[in-house]
Design an enzyme around this catalytic site. Sequence first.
Site, PDB file in Angstrom:
ATOM      1  N   PRO A 104       0.828  -1.205   0.000  1.00  0.00           N
ATOM      2  CA  PRO A 104       0.000   0.000   0.000  1.00  0.00           C
ATOM      3  C   PRO A 104       0.864   1.257   0.000  1.00  0.00           C
ATOM      4  O   PRO A 104       1.898   1.285   0.678  1.00  0.00           O
ATOM      5  CB  PRO A 104      -0.808  -0.107   1.302  1.00  0.00           C
ATOM      6  N   VAL A 105       0.463   2.269  -0.788  1.00  0.00           N
ATOM      7  CA  VAL A 105       1.321   3.466  -0.871  1.00  0.00           C
ATOM      8  C   VAL A 105       1.100   4.403   0.311  1.00  0.00           C
ATOM      9  O   VAL A 105       0.034   4.385   0.938  1.00  0.00           O
ATOM     10  CB  VAL A 105       1.127   4.263  -2.199  1.00  0.00           C
ATOM     11  N   LEU A 109       4.997   1.340   4.706  1.00  0.00           N
ATOM     12  CA  LEU A 109       5.532   0.016   4.372  1.00  0.00           C
ATOM     13  C   LEU A 109       6.631   0.070   3.306  1.00  0.00           C
ATOM     14  O   LEU A 109       7.045  -0.959   2.781  1.00  0.00           O
ATOM     15  CB  LEU A 109       4.403  -0.930   3.931  1.00  0.00           C
ATOM     16  N   ASP A 155      14.609   3.269   4.789  1.00  0.00           N
ATOM     17  CA  ASP A 155      13.750   2.457   3.909  1.00  0.00           C
ATOM     18  C   ASP A 155      14.563   1.784   2.806  1.00  0.00           C
ATOM     19  O   ASP A 155      14.492   0.565   2.625  1.00  0.00           O
ATOM     20  CB  ASP A 155      12.671   3.326   3.239  1.00  0.00           C
TER      21      ASP A 155
HETATM   22  O1  PMV Z   1       6.796   6.375   6.524  1.00  0.00           O
HETATM   23  P1  PMV Z   1       8.007   5.542   6.278  1.00  0.00           P
HETATM   24  O2  PMV Z   1       7.857   4.137   6.587  1.00  0.00           O
HETATM   25  O3  PMV Z   1       8.683   5.822   4.988  1.00  0.00           O
HETATM   26  O4  PMV Z   1       9.055   5.870   7.407  1.00  0.00           O
HETATM   27  C1  PMV Z   1       9.586   7.093   7.626  1.00  0.00           C
HETATM   28  C2  PMV Z   1      10.509   7.008   8.789  1.00  0.00           C
HETATM   29  C3  PMV Z   1      10.864   8.364   9.339  1.00  0.00           C
HETATM   30  O5  PMV Z   1      11.787   8.118  10.379  1.00  0.00           O
HETATM   31  C4  PMV Z   1       9.653   9.065   9.895  1.00  0.00           C
HETATM   32  C5  PMV Z   1      11.507   9.227   8.267  1.00  0.00           C
HETATM   33  C6  PMV Z   1      12.846   8.763   7.795  1.00  0.00           C
HETATM   34  O6  PMV Z   1      13.277   9.269   6.747  1.00  0.00           O
HETATM   35  O7  PMV Z   1      13.503   7.962   8.462  1.00  0.00           O
END
Ligand code: PMV
Length: 317
Positions: A104-105, A109, A155
């Site tokens: 899911p966008v 995730l 990520d």
């Molecule tokens: O929303 P996601 O899963 O892409 O996670 C972002 C994680 C943060 O710590 C809020 C931002 C980051 O760049 O690490």
Amino acid sequence: MTRASAPGKIILFGEHAVVYGRPALAVPVTQVHADVEVTAAPRRGIWIHAPDVNLHAELASLSADHPLGAAIRSVFGPHPRPLSRFRERGGGEGIEINISSTIPVASGLGSGAAVTVALLRALSSFLLRSLSFDEVNSLAYEIEKLHHGTPSGIDNTVITYARPVYFIKGQPIETFTVGAPFTIVIGDTGIRAPTKESVGDVRKLWEADQARWEKVFDEVGEIAKSAREKIERGKKKEELGALMNANHALLQEMTVSSLELDRLIVAARVAGALGAKLSGGGRGGNMIALVEKESAPAVAEALMSAGAKRTIITEVI
Ligand code: PMV
């Protein structure tokens, strides 16, 4: 034809504080994935099809900051070889790139990073230009900047290596081993929440009172460190659950939770989860609950009754 696939991910501990140099833990989620197929095509040009986002376009029509276009251009590099060199691979003048994803966008995730990683791998292998893990990771990080502005890089790292990662911004990649597998139930609020906004709001808080928020980020960092130790030792799941609850309370303080997330988190705890927290940027997207394997279906059901749009049960190994 060449194909590549990349998993989704969840952040177990440390989101937001990771942007300020504290450690965070993330693991791949293989139940969802992005898939990219590259084929030689008879018509001229580089054609991109991403039906999930209703995109059917030739590369030249995508702007320089379009993440898919930028990822493709980064594989071709500054001196692209003529496509005709690849004609023998299918007799075509061009390339078709098909992108699909079950992730899911805008829900925490890692859908953007997974599409990028799968795309970089499928296209580079089609072009007979092999990329190392480190190269994929650093190209994907550049594309993450187009998605998020100031991403920490967590990520793209966990998705590129597809291993549990102990991540500190700007430091060499550290993967870690899971002493004893454990079960996580993921609950999706169904609310799309751009990470860029919650990250921007936390930045405003920090700018207004750095001393206070540095302390909060320190606490989150300590939680992430201690969680890693417990996961590596593979014992005391209850303590890991308590760390999740403590991490969630700090995320609430950062104003990145929401009514819907909190409702699901309470429902999971009431249904027997050992701990629960939001995961990712927050404000919407997903929450995670640590559960005993046997109670996963009951917790997933409780999440659906509390308004989750879908749930995923995943084993962290
Ligand atoms: O929303 P996601 O899963 O892409 O996670 C972002 C994680 C943060 O710590 C809020 C931002 C980051 O760049 O690490």
